[in-house]
Design an enzyme around this catalytic site. Structure first.
Site, PDB file in Angstrom:
ATOM      1  N   LYS A 167      -6.031   3.882   9.270  1.00 25.44           N
ATOM      2  CA  LYS A 167      -5.805   4.660   8.247  1.00 25.44           C
ATOM      3  C   LYS A 167      -5.860   6.126   8.186  1.00 25.44           C
ATOM      4  O   LYS A 167      -4.801   7.019   8.620  1.00 25.44           O
ATOM      5  CB  LYS A 167      -4.845   3.961   7.012  1.00 25.44           C
TER       6      LYS A 167
ATOM      7  N   SER B  53       0.976  -0.882  -0.221  1.00 25.69           N
ATOM      8  CA  SER B  53       0.134   0.110   0.103  1.00 25.69           C
ATOM      9  C   SER B  53       0.884   0.982  -0.502  1.00 25.69           C
ATOM     10  O   SER B  53       0.212   2.922  -0.401  1.00 25.69           O
ATOM     11  CB  SER B  53      -0.924   0.262   1.160  1.00 25.69           C
TER      12      SER B  53
END
EC number: 3.4.21.53
Length: 775
Positions: free
Chosen positions: A720, A677
């Site tokens: 996140k 990611s």
């Protein structure tokens, strides 16, 4: 045998009786025709023909009801009895056979021919006589129903035919067999037949003797046991010992009846109880049997709790005991709703997967409370032996049932909430694979007939609600994972942790440390500081330990009399917990070239990740540092390759790789980092360094990159986003395919952040880069 002339004599039919030649016998005669026949004989020459009826039930026999061959006898004496019958003494003379049958109105008469045995005898006759006499002697010794005088009388007889007749008259054989011997006119045939008959009777007597001895021994043993038991009862009664084995057996029988076992289990328990009663108490087997019976009695076979299915009450309990975890609560409420509608449902197998300390075990206990069911927990961590699940066979010393059956005994009902804790920590070795044994436990199509090696009888687990917990699903075998419904608990957000600490952890620690609510007060900003700088976890265990530390120090202050009340604020947290142990990423103070802010997801929640890129003169060497995993290194290579292929479009010198060495560094080199990611973050930092354009400091990003510049979806968006919010970022760039996950983010965070969905790296660069001079 010599045949004589015909005679016409009266006929006397006999019922159930037969007369051999030379025999002297008393007869009682009552039938009218028979009496008339006797009187006729007495008037004439005292001779009368005796033959036996074929069927004793016939009162007036006809010719066809009588045997043709009988005995010609002489009436010796006749006496009339008071009851009207006549007692007569007859002597058998010769065998005789009926030639003609006459009906004389008052009696029957017959025309007969008689047979006489010859006087001569050869050597074979003598041998046969000896054999017959020897057999008869052996028979008398076994039978003891024939006197020794009878044997002496028979031994004095010298005619073989007569000896055979006398012996046959003393044998306890059927009348039909005696008639067959009477009809044997030939002497050798008659003697051989009598020898065979004696031999058969001897065999029967020998067998009877053996059976009698066996029965006698058995009776003696049974009588002895009965006598000893009665003695034991009497001794126990005298001593007032009501706890003896007799009372114990009666008590166990009662418990077996009351246990509500299925019929096959009840039969097995009764069988074992019978064995236990017969086995001496000092025997090692006695303890084994008793332990087995105790297990059968103590297991719940039919006892169950009634589910209190109240959706609103259940929802209230779950909300009171757990903050957040909306998906899990929703699944439990769905189960309750379906069960209320169907009133019969197989217990679901839920698997709560997530990092340590997120409340998986306490959630299972809350589910049991909301269902009004008993709760039992079995830890599977470190289990390596299949018999830990299925139990040991009773042939082994110290055998015990498996953990499943032990858990059911502890639960006490057939429908508990059964927690299989740490199912991912099971391993296998030479003793078997316990995860394979768990397949039967967790398969709704099989667990109604679960077989434990110790119990042996099948046990129904279909009404149990199994809940498993796991930290890492990758270590759980595929077939086992397939039988469970996976519910992932990623961890708690900072906001959720503050609520949990304020509403659950802190009140518990205040109580356990002897404080009261008025003595200690911790403000929310202080709790938030503890969460950020003194813990790093997905759950709340470390947070509770820090709260316990604050409570202990407060207790010391109160006892020492320094203060009567303590208030913890953001400023004085360090006085109680010392210097901060952790730090978290914050947004850069100003826009910088070659420094991009990525968003990372770890086992302890979300965090920000600064990715730095520097250029130095060289020949295009790419250096990666910061303890990166293989996947993250490959993402950096993919980003580098994409930029090389699009250098002209991005305003970068196409030959930059021949002029510069590129160094990509991710700080905190001691912490392992991996995952795809960070792809767009590294690409943005590379473009910034190569073009000289600064990156917006308030922008964070996450997404996987392909060689064609596409942005692929990632996981952990909720965590996140929380880390971005905590770090003070304002904009978060996310893959377009992750838009559906925005709903999982708390509303307070969503309101403070701008989410920018992107499908290509070009869109990322437009939002992240500021205009500046190109190098």
């Amino acid at each position: 045998m010599a045949k004589q002339n015909e005679l016409i004599v009266p006929l006397l039919p006999l019922r159930g009786l037969l007369v051999y030649p030379t025999m002297v016998l008393h007869l009682d005669v009552g039938r009218e025709r028979s009496v008339q026949a006797l009187e006729k004989a007495m008037v004439d020459d005292h001779l009368i023909f005796l033959t036996t009826q074929k069927d004793v039930s016939i009162d007036e026999p006809a010719e066809e009801d009588l045997y043709k061959l009988g005995t010609l006898t002489k009436v010796k004496q006749m006496l009339k009895l008071p009851n009207g019958t006549i007692r007569v003494l007859v002597e058998g003379l010769n065998r005789a056979e009926v030639v003609s049958f006459y009906d004389e109105e008052d009696y029957y008469s017959v025309s007969i021919v008689t047979y006489e045995d010859p006087d001569t005898k050869d050597v074979e006759d003598q041998a046969l006589m000896r054999t017959m006499l020897d057999y008869f002697e052996q028979y008398i010794k076994l039978s003891k129903k024939v006197s020794a005088e009878t044997y002496a009388t028979v031994a004095d007889i010298e005619e073989p035919g007569r000896m055979a007749d006398i012996i046959a008259s003393h044998l306890p054989i059927k009348l039909k067999e005696k008639q067959e011997i009477l009809e044997l006119v030939d002497i050798k045939q008659r003697v051989n037949r009598v020898i065979d008959t004696i031999h058969n009777e001897k065999e029967v007597l020998n067998l009877e003797k053996k059976i009698g001895q066996r029965v006698k021994r058995s009776m003696e043993r049974t009588q002895k046991e009965y006598y000893l038991r009665e003695q034991m009862k009497a001794i126990q009664k005298e001593l007032g010992d009501k706890e003896g084995k007799t009372g114990e057996i009666a008590d166990l029988k009662k418990k077996i009846e009351e246990a509500g076992m299925p019929e096959h289990v009840k039969n097995a328990a009764t069988r074992e109880l019978d064995r236990y009663e017969k086995v001496p108490a000092s025997s090692a087997e006695s303890a084994v049997i008793r332990n087995y019976i105790d297990w059968l009695i103590s297991l719940p076979w039919s006892k169950k709790t009634e589910d209190d299915i109240d959706i609103l009450r259940a929802e209230k309990i779950l909300n009171e005991e757990h903050f957040g975890l909306e998906k899990v609560k929703e699944r439990v409420l769905e189960y309750l709703a379906v069960q209320k509608l169907t009133n019969s449902i197989k217990g679901p197998i839920l698997c709560l997967a997530g990092p340590p300390g997120v409340g998986k075990t306490s959630l299972a206990r809350s589910i049991a409370t909301s269902l009004n069911r008993n709760f039992v927990r079995v830890s599977l961590g470190g289990v390596r032996d299949e018999s830990e699940i299925r139990g040991h066979r009773r042939t082994y010393v110290g055998a015990m049932p498996g953990r499943i059956i032990q858990g059911m005994k502890k639960a006490g009902t057939i429908n508990p909430v059964f927690l299989l804790d740490e199912i991912d920590k099971m391993s296998s070795d030479f003793r078997g694979d316990p995860s394979s044994a768990m397949l039967e436990v967790l398969d709704p199509e099989q667990n109604h007939n679960f077989s434990d090696h110790y119990i042996e009888e099948t046990y129904d687990l279909s009404k149990v609600m199994f809940i498993a917990t796991a930290n890492n699903l990758s270590t759980v075998p595929g077939p086992l994972l397939d039988r469970m419904e996976i519910i992932t608990i990623e961890g708690y957000t900072e906001i959720e942790k503050v609520h949990i600490c304020r509403d659950h952890l802190l009140p518990r620690q205040i109580k356990e440390n002897g404080l009261s609510k008025g003595v200690l007060q911790i403000r929310d900003e202080a709790i938030l500081k503890v969460i950020r700088y003194y813990t790093r976890e997905a759950g709340v265990r470390s947070l509770e330990r820090q709260m316990a530390t604050i409570c202990r120090k407060t207790a010391k202050i109160i006892v020492a009399g320094e203060k009567k009340r303590v208030i913890i604020t953001e400023k004085n947290v360090e006085e109680f917990l010392g210097k901060p142990r952790f730090h978290y990423g914050m947004a850069e103070a100003e826009d910088q070239v070659g420094v991009a802010t990525g968003l990372a997801y770890t086992t302890v929640g979300g965090d920000t990740l600064q990715i730095e890129v520097s250029l130095s003169p060289g020949k295009g060497k790419l250096v990666l540092t910061g303890k990166l995993g293989d996947v993250m290194k490959e993402s950096a290579q993919a980003a580098f390759s994409y930029i090389r292929s699009k250098a002209n479009e991005l305003g970068i010198d196409e030959n930059f790789h021949e002029k510069y060495d590129i160094h990509i560094h991710v700080p905190e080199g001691a912490v392992p980092k991996d995952g795809p990611s960070a792809g767009i973050t590294m690409a943005t930092a590379l473009v910034s360094a190569l073009t000289g354009k600064p990156i917006r400091r308030e922008v964070g990003m996450t997404g996987e990159i392909t060689l064609r510049g596409r942005v692929l979806p990632i996981g952990g968006l909720k965590e996140k986003s929380l880390s971005a919010h905590r770090a003070g970022l304002k904009t978060v760039i996310i893959p377009k395919d992750n838009v559906k996950d925005i709903d999982d983010i708390p509303e307070s965070v969503r309101n403070d952040l701008e989410f920018v969905p992107v499908a290509h790296v070009d869109e990322v660069l437009k939002r992240a880069l500021l205009e500046g001079e190109v190098r």
